[in-house]
Scaffold this active site. Structure first.
Site, PDB file in Angstrom:
ATOM      1  N   ASP A  47       3.242  29.185   7.912  1.00 16.28           N
ATOM      2  CA  ASP A  47       3.040  28.584   9.307  1.00 16.28           C
ATOM      3  C   ASP A  47       1.962  27.740   9.730  1.00 16.28           C
ATOM      4  O   ASP A  47       0.926  27.687   8.906  1.00 16.28           O
ATOM      5  CB  ASP A  47       2.805  30.019  10.292  1.00 16.28           C
ATOM      6  CG  ASP A  47       3.039  29.858  12.001  1.00 16.28           C
ATOM      7  OD1 ASP A  47       3.847  28.850  12.060  1.00 16.28           O
ATOM      8  OD2 ASP A  47       2.377  30.536  12.576  1.00 16.28           O
ATOM      9  N   HIS A  81       5.772  18.986   8.985  1.00 15.62           N
ATOM     10  CA  HIS A  81       6.757  19.713   8.201  1.00 15.62           C
ATOM     11  C   HIS A  81       7.130  19.113   6.836  1.00 15.62           C
ATOM     12  O   HIS A  81       7.297  19.658   6.000  1.00 15.62           O
ATOM     13  CB  HIS A  81       8.361  19.853   9.065  1.00 15.62           C
ATOM     14  CG  HIS A  81       8.172  20.638  10.542  1.00 15.62           C
ATOM     15  ND1 HIS A  81       7.744  21.893  10.506  1.00 15.62           N
ATOM     16  CD2 HIS A  81       8.662  20.326  11.598  1.00 15.62           C
ATOM     17  CE1 HIS A  81       7.750  22.379  11.527  1.00 15.62           C
ATOM     18  NE2 HIS A  81       8.320  21.291  12.402  1.00 15.62           N
ATOM     19  N   LEU A 112      10.864  32.442 -12.546  1.00 13.66           N
ATOM     20  CA  LEU A 112      10.687  32.752 -11.308  1.00 13.66           C
ATOM     21  C   LEU A 112      11.902  32.822 -10.334  1.00 13.66           C
ATOM     22  O   LEU A 112      12.882  31.979 -10.678  1.00 13.66           O
ATOM     23  CB  LEU A 112       9.914  31.723 -10.649  1.00 13.66           C
ATOM     24  CG  LEU A 112       9.387  31.767  -9.203  1.00 13.66           C
ATOM     25  CD1 LEU A 112       8.353  32.804  -9.071  1.00 13.66           C
ATOM     26  CD2 LEU A 112       8.753  30.231  -8.764  1.00 13.66           C
TER      27      LEU A 112
END
Ligand code: IPE
Ligand code: IPE
Ligand code: MG
Length: 244
Positions: A21, A38, A132
């Protein structure tokens, strides 16, 4: 003293979930349009994905687009989903060679077809990754997922936490299913969950940081994991020292 409703072999390491955020506020503070925030956020994603395996993370879930984010102006949602798409297309090329498996959780039916194709491509291209498990939460709402899993509950003869966890994984396209969240980090200064992984974070350690997501880097990730390692998880029981 590890407890998880779903234990999945294959990805050694903890499960870290990140609420990314603060892109918009970071952009504003730098006199940039929100879109630039963004884009800078995607660079931060690349940094944490690169760092995750070496700091002991086996599963990394990133909140990329919430179901409630549809309430933003269409221009912004289109931009965000376009960034998700280009990230996935690049992931299909680069992350497979780095032994990273990429999967996407959340609803798929409302995503633009080009994004759906990118999801398929990235998931297929990285299916053998073992270093991962990178999960992107896109059009994701924990409460909606819980509702949809609950609708399938009647079919179970003996509902258990584990069985419900499997239903949840099913409705979320969580394949392979991830273990419960060990550590949940939210950047951007807000201290709330915003409908992210509510069931899976029942015993997650929580860290809220004022860093805006585009500023977050490998050092921040490492510091969060170190802080996690200092916490004592008791899962409702007593610590061994208290029993002695
Ligand atoms: C997080 O940044 C990205 C998404 C929610 C997709 P925001 O866009 O929420 O940035 P702020 O909170 O307005 O700063
Ligand atoms: C949460 O951030 C969603 C993502 C990071 C994708 P928001 O910015 O949408 O959350 P609220 O509105 O501050 O709760
Ligand atoms: Mg926000």
């Amino acid at each position: 003293m590890k407890q998880s409703s779903l234990q999945v072999p294959g990805f050694a390491g903890i499960h870290v979930a990140l609420i990314m955020d603060g892109n918009g506020r970071w952009a504003e503070a730098h006199d940039l349009p929100r879109a630039a925030g963004h884009r800078a956020g995607v660079d931060a994603v690349r940094r944490v994905v690169e760092a995750a395996p070496r700091v002991g993370i086996g599963t990394l879930t990133l909140f990329a687009f919430s179901s409630d984010n549809w309430q933003r102006p269409p221009r912004e949602t289109a931009r965000l989903l376009n960034l998700v798409r280009s990230f996935l297309l690049q992931a299909a090329r680069d992350l497979a060679s780095r032994d990273v498996r990429v999967t996407v959780i959340g609803r798929r039916d409302r995503l633009p077809p080009a994004v759906q194709r990118a999801v398929d491509l990235a998931e297929r291209a990285t299916t053998w990754g073992r270093a991962l498990h990178l999960r992107l939460a896109v059009d994701y709402s924990a409460r909606e997922a819980i509702l949809r899993a609950a609708a399938r509950l009647a079919a179970l003869r003996a509902p258990t936490r584990e069985a419900f966890g499997r239903l949840l994984a099913e409705v979320d396209h969580d394949e392979p299913p991830a273990r419960d969240v060990d550590l949940l980090v939210r950047t951007g200064g807000e201290q709330r969950l915003s409908d992210f992984l509510l069931w899976e974070s029942a015993y997650a350690e929580l860290i809220f940081t004022d860093r805006m997501w585009p500023e977050f880097d490998a050092t921040d990730l490492e510091a969060a994991v170190r802080e996690f390692a200092r916490r004592e998880r008791r899962f409702g029981a007593l610590s061994p020292a208290a029993i002695a």
